[in-house]
Design a protein around this motif. Structure first.
Motif, PDB file in Angstrom:
ATOM      1  N   ASN A   1     -47.647  14.438 -53.835  1.00  0.00           N
ATOM      2  CA  ASN A   1     -47.246  13.585 -54.948  1.00  0.00           C
ATOM      3  C   ASN A   1     -46.467  12.383 -54.433  1.00  0.00           C
ATOM      4  N   ALA A   2     -46.909  11.184 -54.791  1.00  0.00           N
ATOM      5  CA  ALA A   2     -46.302   9.955 -54.261  1.00  0.00           C
ATOM      6  C   ALA A   2     -44.828   9.846 -54.642  1.00  0.00           C
ATOM      7  N   ASP A   3     -44.490  10.171 -55.901  1.00  0.00           N
ATOM      8  CA  ASP A   3     -43.094  10.073 -56.344  1.00  0.00           C
ATOM      9  C   ASP A   3     -42.207  11.061 -55.594  1.00  0.00           C
ATOM     10  N   ALA A   4     -42.700  12.280 -55.401  1.00  0.00           N
ATOM     11  CA  ALA A   4     -41.914  13.302 -54.703  1.00  0.00           C
ATOM     12  C   ALA A   4     -41.695  12.916 -53.253  1.00  0.00           C
ATOM     13  N   LYS A   5     -42.717  12.348 -52.621  1.00  0.00           N
ATOM     14  CA  LYS A   5     -42.577  11.938 -51.222  1.00  0.00           C
ATOM     15  C   LYS A   5     -41.631  10.743 -51.093  1.00  0.00           C
ATOM     16  N   THR A   6     -41.661   9.849 -52.090  1.00  0.00           N
ATOM     17  CA  THR A   6     -40.725   8.711 -52.092  1.00  0.00           C
ATOM     18  C   THR A   6     -39.287   9.207 -52.228  1.00  0.00           C
ATOM     19  N   LEU A   7     -39.067  10.153 -53.155  1.00  0.00           N
ATOM     20  CA  LEU A   7     -37.725  10.715 -53.318  1.00  0.00           C
ATOM     21  C   LEU A   7     -37.281  11.405 -52.036  1.00  0.00           C
ATOM     22  N   ALA A   8     -38.187  12.146 -51.404  1.00  0.00           N
ATOM     23  CA  ALA A   8     -37.853  12.831 -50.150  1.00  0.00           C
ATOM     24  C   ALA A   8     -37.408  11.826 -49.090  1.00  0.00           C
ATOM     25  N   GLY A   9     -38.107  10.691 -49.012  1.00  0.00           N
ATOM     26  CA  GLY A   9     -37.718   9.653 -48.057  1.00  0.00           C
ATOM     27  C   GLY A   9     -36.347   9.086 -48.354  1.00  0.00           C
ATOM     28  N   SER A  10     -36.052   8.921 -49.637  1.00  0.00           N
ATOM     29  CA  SER A  10     -34.745   8.428 -50.056  1.00  0.00           C
ATOM     30  C   SER A  10     -33.640   9.419 -49.696  1.00  0.00           C
ATOM     31  N   ILE A  11     -33.920  10.713 -49.897  1.00  0.00           N
ATOM     32  CA  ILE A  11     -32.944  11.762 -49.555  1.00  0.00           C
ATOM     33  C   ILE A  11     -32.672  11.760 -48.053  1.00  0.00           C
ATOM     34  N   ILE A  12     -33.730  11.638 -47.256  1.00  0.00           N
ATOM     35  CA  ILE A  12     -33.555  11.605 -45.793  1.00  0.00           C
ATOM     36  C   ILE A  12     -32.648  10.445 -45.398  1.00  0.00           C
ATOM     37  N   GLY A  13     -32.916   9.264 -45.950  1.00  0.00           N
ATOM     38  CA  GLY A  13     -32.128   8.080 -45.595  1.00  0.00           C
ATOM     39  C   GLY A  13     -30.683   8.164 -46.043  1.00  0.00           C
ATOM     40  N   SER A  14     -30.461   8.483 -47.333  1.00  0.00           N
ATOM     41  CA  SER A  14     -29.100   8.475 -47.875  1.00  0.00           C
ATOM     42  C   SER A  14     -28.253   9.611 -47.313  1.00  0.00           C
ATOM     43  N   GLN A  15     -28.850  10.801 -47.211  1.00  0.00           N
ATOM     44  CA  GLN A  15     -28.039  11.936 -46.766  1.00  0.00           C
ATOM     45  C   GLN A  15     -27.801  11.912 -45.256  1.00  0.00           C
ATOM     46  N   SER A  16     -28.719  11.336 -44.481  1.00  0.00           N
ATOM     47  CA  SER A  16     -28.470  11.159 -43.041  1.00  0.00           C
ATOM     48  C   SER A  16     -27.293  10.207 -42.833  1.00  0.00           C
ATOM     49  N   ALA A  17     -27.245   9.144 -43.645  1.00  0.00           N
ATOM     50  CA  ALA A  17     -26.127   8.194 -43.558  1.00  0.00           C
ATOM     51  C   ALA A  17     -24.812   8.866 -43.949  1.00  0.00           C
ATOM     52  N   GLU A  18     -24.859   9.715 -44.986  1.00  0.00           N
ATOM     53  CA  GLU A  18     -23.647  10.425 -45.416  1.00  0.00           C
ATOM     54  C   GLU A  18     -23.195  11.440 -44.374  1.00  0.00           C
ATOM     55  N   ILE A  19     -24.138  12.071 -43.674  1.00  0.00           N
ATOM     56  CA  ILE A  19     -23.770  12.996 -42.588  1.00  0.00           C
ATOM     57  C   ILE A  19     -22.983  12.239 -41.525  1.00  0.00           C
ATOM     58  N   ALA A  20     -23.444  11.047 -41.158  1.00  0.00           N
ATOM     59  CA  ALA A  20     -22.749  10.236 -40.147  1.00  0.00           C
ATOM     60  C   ALA A  20     -21.349   9.878 -40.633  1.00  0.00           C
ATOM     61  N   THR A  21     -21.214   9.508 -41.908  1.00  0.00           N
ATOM     62  CA  THR A  21     -19.905   9.187 -42.495  1.00  0.00           C
ATOM     63  C   THR A  21     -18.981  10.396 -42.445  1.00  0.00           C
ATOM     64  N   MET A  22     -19.526  11.557 -42.822  1.00  0.00           N
ATOM     65  CA  MET A  22     -18.689  12.773 -42.853  1.00  0.00           C
ATOM     66  C   MET A  22     -18.255  13.199 -41.458  1.00  0.00           C
ATOM     67  N   ARG A  23     -19.135  13.005 -40.481  1.00  0.00           N
ATOM     68  CA  ARG A  23     -18.750  13.347 -39.098  1.00  0.00           C
ATOM     69  C   ARG A  23     -17.601  12.456 -38.629  1.00  0.00           C
ATOM     70  N   ASN A  24     -17.659  11.186 -39.012  1.00  0.00           N
ATOM     71  CA  ASN A  24     -16.573  10.260 -38.654  1.00  0.00           C
ATOM     72  C   ASN A  24     -15.271  10.669 -39.345  1.00  0.00           C
ATOM     73  N   LEU A  25     -15.364  11.067 -40.613  1.00  0.00           N
ATOM     74  CA  LEU A  25     -14.165  11.500 -41.338  1.00  0.00           C
ATOM     75  C   LEU A  25     -13.580  12.773 -40.731  1.00  0.00           C
ATOM     76  N   LEU A  26     -14.440  13.648 -40.229  1.00  0.00           N
ATOM     77  CA  LEU A  26     -13.955  14.899 -39.606  1.00  0.00           C
ATOM     78  C   LEU A  26     -13.181  14.630 -38.325  1.00  0.00           C
ATOM     79  N   LYS A  27     -13.529  13.549 -37.621  1.00  0.00           N
ATOM     80  CA  LYS A  27     -12.826  13.225 -36.380  1.00  0.00           C
ATOM     81  C   LYS A  27     -11.342  13.003 -36.630  1.00  0.00           C
TER      82      LYS A  27
END
Length: 198
Positions: free
Chosen positions: A170-196
């Motif tokens: 499904n095109a919409d589901a795959k688009t959302l999945a791509g958005s989740i990968i991008g946004s949550q990967s960025a948030e993981i990097a932010t959270m790792r910095n905050l943990l330091k």
């Protein structure tokens, strides 16, 4: 043998007609079977054009997102760091609309909805014990536990989203999945910095 074949063909034909949205409207216009399309929904959100992976993605990601929203709401009153509180608010604001979108897909696909109170132990999901522990904390201890748990939680969501991108149709589901990968990967990097700083 002929009788067995006819018993198989009739249900298959009925399912095929149902999947095509046949409702006696010969106008040639696509029909949503009496359901109006909500804002932001496109025709690809309709029952056609999805596979079992798309259904599983939504069924697993909804409870996964629900748990993240619960954790984020706890941060509003329990976190001491303004950065953690701000991050938690962004997580809640991003994931609740995604829950609503995936819920709409499952309804349109005629697929089973995840139980609102149920906890599916998908990738990165916290156990009930983890959630109770987080709820018992406040201040700096909450901040540290929240960041550690949410990193693991986000990593699970990213893994599920990558599977959807690779195997979904499904095109919409795959688009959302791509958005989740991008946004949550960025948030993981932010959270790792905050943990330091913890």
């Amino acid at each position: 043998m002929k009788r067995v074949r006819s018993l198989v063909i009739v249900p298959v034909a009925a399912l095929t007609l149902a999947a095509c949205g046949g409702n006696g409207d010969d106008s040639g216009h696509p029909s949503m079977n009496g359901h109006s399309m909500g804002p932001g929904m496109s025709m690809s959100s309709a029952p056609a054009g999805h596979d079992a992976q798309d259904v599983m993605f939504a069924q697993m990601m909804i409870p996964h997102h629900r748990q993240a929203v619960t954790m984020a709401r706890q941060a509003a009153t329990k976190a001491s760091s303004p950065e953690v509180k701000g991050l938690a608010a962004r997580i809640e604001n991003a994931q609740q609309p995604e829950i609503d979108k995936m819920t709409g897909w499952l309804k349109g696909w005629g697929a089973a909805m995840p139980s609102p109170g149920g906890m599916h132990m998908g990738e990165g999901m916290m156990s009930e014990q983890d959630m109770k522990k987080l709820d018992s904390l406040s201040g700096a201890a909450f901040d540290k536990a929240f960041l550690e748990m949410m990193i693991e939680h986000h990593q699970g969501a990213v893994a599920m989203a990558r599977t959807e991108r690779a195997q979904g149709s499904n095109a919409d589901a795959k688009t959302l999945a791509g958005s989740i990968i991008g946004s949550q990967s960025a948030e993981i990097a932010t959270m790792r910095n905050l943990l330091k700083d913890r």
